[in-house]
Design an enzyme around this catalytic site. Structure first.
Site, PDB file in Angstrom:
ATOM      1  N   SER A 163     -12.883 -18.664  93.504  1.00 23.54           N
ATOM      2  CA  SER A 163     -14.023 -17.907  94.036  1.00 23.54           C
ATOM      3  C   SER A 163     -15.193 -18.879  94.161  1.00 23.54           C
ATOM      4  O   SER A 163     -15.188 -19.938  93.508  1.00 23.54           O
ATOM      5  CB  SER A 163     -14.393 -16.799  93.041  1.00 23.54           C
ATOM      6  OG  SER A 163     -15.651 -16.233  93.342  1.00 23.54           O
ATOM      7  N   TYR A 206     -15.751 -13.706  84.263  1.00 24.69           N
ATOM      8  CA  TYR A 206     -15.223 -13.914  85.615  1.00 24.69           C
ATOM      9  C   TYR A 206     -15.528 -15.338  86.084  1.00 24.69           C
ATOM     10  O   TYR A 206     -14.645 -16.059  86.546  1.00 24.69           O
ATOM     11  CB  TYR A 206     -15.838 -12.881  86.576  1.00 24.69           C
ATOM     12  CG  TYR A 206     -15.233 -12.941  87.968  1.00 24.69           C
ATOM     13  CD1 TYR A 206     -13.989 -12.373  88.221  1.00 24.69           C
ATOM     14  CD2 TYR A 206     -15.896 -13.567  89.017  1.00 24.69           C
ATOM     15  CE1 TYR A 206     -13.415 -12.430  89.492  1.00 24.69           C
ATOM     16  CE2 TYR A 206     -15.338 -13.629  90.283  1.00 24.69           C
ATOM     17  CZ  TYR A 206     -14.091 -13.054  90.523  1.00 24.69           C
ATOM     18  OH  TYR A 206     -13.532 -13.119  91.778  1.00 24.69           O
ATOM     19  N   LYS A 218     -12.956 -18.491  86.841  1.00 26.68           N
ATOM     20  CA  LYS A 218     -12.831 -19.101  88.173  1.00 26.68           C
ATOM     21  C   LYS A 218     -13.150 -20.600  88.137  1.00 26.68           C
ATOM     22  O   LYS A 218     -12.561 -21.376  88.884  1.00 26.68           O
ATOM     23  CB  LYS A 218     -13.698 -18.351  89.183  1.00 26.68           C
ATOM     24  CG  LYS A 218     -13.259 -16.901  89.396  1.00 26.68           C
ATOM     25  CD  LYS A 218     -11.807 -16.816  89.859  1.00 26.68           C
ATOM     26  CE  LYS A 218     -11.370 -15.389  90.154  1.00 26.68           C
ATOM     27  NZ  LYS A 218      -9.970 -15.318  90.624  1.00 26.68           N
TER      28      LYS A 218
HETATM   29  P1  NAI Z   1      -8.250  -6.246  94.685  1.00 25.44           P
HETATM   30  O1  NAI Z   1      -8.600  -5.470  93.477  1.00 25.44           O
HETATM   31  O2  NAI Z   1      -8.346  -5.579  96.006  1.00 25.44           O
HETATM   32  O3  NAI Z   1      -6.783  -6.869  94.536  1.00 25.44           O
HETATM   33  C1  NAI Z   1      -6.376  -7.469  93.325  1.00 25.44           C
HETATM   34  C2  NAI Z   1      -4.900  -7.123  93.075  1.00 25.44           C
HETATM   35  O4  NAI Z   1      -4.504  -7.756  91.842  1.00 25.44           O
HETATM   36  C3  NAI Z   1      -4.665  -5.643  92.917  1.00 25.44           C
HETATM   37  O5  NAI Z   1      -3.599  -5.213  93.735  1.00 25.44           O
HETATM   38  C4  NAI Z   1      -4.327  -5.491  91.439  1.00 25.44           C
HETATM   39  O6  NAI Z   1      -3.442  -4.406  91.181  1.00 25.44           O
HETATM   40  C5  NAI Z   1      -3.695  -6.826  91.139  1.00 25.44           C
HETATM   41  N1  NAI Z   1      -3.689  -7.125  89.700  1.00 25.44           N
HETATM   42  C6  NAI Z   1      -4.664  -6.892  88.788  1.00 25.44           C
HETATM   43  N2  NAI Z   1      -4.243  -7.253  87.577  1.00 25.44           N
HETATM   44  C7  NAI Z   1      -2.994  -7.740  87.717  1.00 25.44           C
HETATM   45  C8  NAI Z   1      -2.034  -8.264  86.815  1.00 25.44           C
HETATM   46  N3  NAI Z   1      -2.287  -8.350  85.484  1.00 25.44           N
HETATM   47  N4  NAI Z   1      -0.840  -8.662  87.289  1.00 25.44           N
HETATM   48  C9  NAI Z   1      -0.559  -8.556  88.618  1.00 25.44           C
HETATM   49  N5  NAI Z   1      -1.415  -8.042  89.516  1.00 25.44           N
HETATM   50  C10 NAI Z   1      -2.622  -7.643  89.068  1.00 25.44           C
HETATM   51  O7  NAI Z   1      -9.189  -7.533  94.646  1.00 25.44           O
HETATM   52  P2  NAI Z   1      -9.239  -8.859  95.559  1.00 25.44           P
HETATM   53  O8  NAI Z   1     -10.659  -9.073  95.842  1.00 25.44           O
HETATM   54  O9  NAI Z   1      -8.286  -8.803  96.660  1.00 25.44           O
HETATM   55  O10 NAI Z   1      -8.798  -9.935  94.493  1.00 25.44           O
HETATM   56  C11 NAI Z   1      -7.867 -10.976  94.784  1.00 25.44           C
HETATM   57  C12 NAI Z   1      -8.390 -12.284  94.262  1.00 25.44           C
HETATM   58  O11 NAI Z   1      -9.524 -12.682  95.032  1.00 25.44           O
HETATM   59  C13 NAI Z   1      -8.854 -12.250  92.807  1.00 25.44           C
HETATM   60  O12 NAI Z   1      -8.406 -13.419  92.144  1.00 25.44           O
HETATM   61  C14 NAI Z   1     -10.363 -12.259  92.937  1.00 25.44           C
HETATM   62  O13 NAI Z   1     -10.986 -12.776  91.802  1.00 25.44           O
HETATM   63  C15 NAI Z   1     -10.538 -13.140  94.155  1.00 25.44           C
HETATM   64  N6  NAI Z   1     -11.823 -13.072  94.822  1.00 25.44           N
HETATM   65  C16 NAI Z   1     -12.281 -11.898  95.345  1.00 25.44           C
HETATM   66  C17 NAI Z   1     -13.514 -11.857  95.977  1.00 25.44           C
HETATM   67  C18 NAI Z   1     -14.066 -10.604  96.541  1.00 25.44           C
HETATM   68  O14 NAI Z   1     -15.262 -10.563  96.894  1.00 25.44           O
HETATM   69  N7  NAI Z   1     -13.283  -9.548  96.688  1.00 25.44           N
HETATM   70  C19 NAI Z   1     -14.344 -13.067  96.116  1.00 25.44           C
HETATM   71  C20 NAI Z   1     -13.765 -14.252  95.534  1.00 25.44           C
HETATM   72  C21 NAI Z   1     -12.536 -14.240  94.927  1.00 25.44           C
END
Ligand code: NAI
Length: 280
Positions: free
Chosen positions: A143, A156, A160
């Site tokens: 991130s 968080y 990261k």
């Molecule tokens: P999201 O919540 O839409 O998707 C995250 C997914 O990870 C979900 O499907 C969830 O069920 C799954 N998950 C959570 N815990 C888990 C576990 N223990 N084992 C397996 N799966 C698990 O969120 P997003 O934003 O798509 O997140 C994806 C990545 O992107 C994360 O690493 C997040 O930190 C990163 N990110 C997101 C940003 C944003 O603004 N949305 C910005 C920068 C990075």
């Protein structure tokens, strides 16, 4: 990894947001795709949404915080597809609170998923990627919060920062093996990350929501608002796809002056402190 068609991608956090968009981009590029996620129902819907004639998209329930669970998901992938070429350690959760009231359980949960989850993916798949000798690529989702300290004292951000340095070290060590590494560093993206608590395992206790009037509550509201007007996850996935093909280490999705200024301020402060060391 220039040629993607016919190869296999494994994506954690594949049931939602950026992970689902990565899966979609890979399937559209002709890859076989295994989506891995902790959220069973959402995973089934996600897999179904990517299925189309001529595509091979499957799902496996997996908790990235649990090494044995990641091992089982890898075995399921080898059984389904034989070989995995692209591993995306993308699953992540956000949890925070005020400086005095972020619980130890919240620290553990965020570190277990965001840091140990990435480590588990690397440890599990690396021997396989090396052994099949067909080239490979690892994408770790960090991130912009892994490069500047704008979130303050936060599990968080700490997680990261760890993912960025793990990826940098990995890239150096894997280059001789022909395995590329990309660290994905998005700014705000429109996903369900503000609702991360929806799949917080019981062993970490309940999710806590900070008082909306507290500094932590106000920061959470600002972050949620910026997320709502954030980038489309498909745009993030398109950037990641290009970086995999071009073997680029860093992927930034937000280039605005404000993001750049935060990095410049941090690096300038570090270099100034180094100059002071040189002066002594
Ligand atoms: P999201 O919540 O839409 O998707 C995250 C997914 O990870 C979900 O499907 C969830 O069920 C799954 N998950 C959570 N815990 C888990 C576990 N223990 N084992 C397996 N799966 C698990 O969120 P997003 O934003 O798509 O997140 C994806 C990545 O992107 C994360 O690493 C997040 O930190 C990163 N990110 C997101 C940003 C944003 O603004 N949305 C910005 C920068 C990075």
């Amino acid at each position: 990894m220039r040629e993607l068609a016919g190869k296999t991608a494994f994506v954690t956090g594949g049931a939602s947001g950026i992970g689902l968009a990565l899966g979609r981009a890979f399937a559209q590029a002709g890859m076989k795709v295994m989506l891995a996620d902790i959220e069973t129902d959402a995973l089934a819907v996600a897999v179904e949404s990517l299925r189309a004639p001529g595509r091979d998209v499957r799902g496996v329930v997996c908790d990235v915080a649990d090494h044995a669970s990641v091992d089982r998901a890898a075995e399921a992938s080898y059984e389904a597809f034989g070989t995995v070429h692209l591993v995306c350690n993308n699953a992540g959760v956000a949890g925070g609170g005020g400086i005095d009231d972020i619980s130890i359980e919240t620290w553990r949960w965020v570190i277990d998923v965001n840091v140990m989850g990435v480590l588990h993916g690397i440890r599990t798949f690396l021997p396989h990627l090396r052994a099949h000798n067909q080239g490979g690529h690892i994408v770790n989702t960090a991130s912009m919060a892994g490069l500047n300290s704008g979130l303050g004292f936060s599990p968080y951000a700490a997680s990261k920062f760890a993912v960025v340095t793990m990826s940098e070290g990995l890239a150096t060590q894997l280059a001789p093996h022909g395995i590329g590494v990309t660290v994905l560093c998005p700014g705000f993206v429109r996903t369900r990350i503000p609702e991360s608590g929806r799949n917080r395992p019981e062993r970490y206790g309940p999710s806590t929501v900070p008082d909306p009037e507290s500094p932590a509550g106000k920061l959470a509201a600002v972050l949620a608002e910026r997320g709502r007007s954030g980038l489309d996850p498909d745009d993030v996935a398109a950037r990641a796809l290009a970086a995999i093909r071009e073997d680029q280490l860093y992927v930034f999705t937000h280039s605005g002056a404000e993001w750049r200024a935060e990095l410049e301020d941090r690096f300038a402060a570090i270099l100034t402190a180094m100059d002071e060391a040189a002066a002594h």
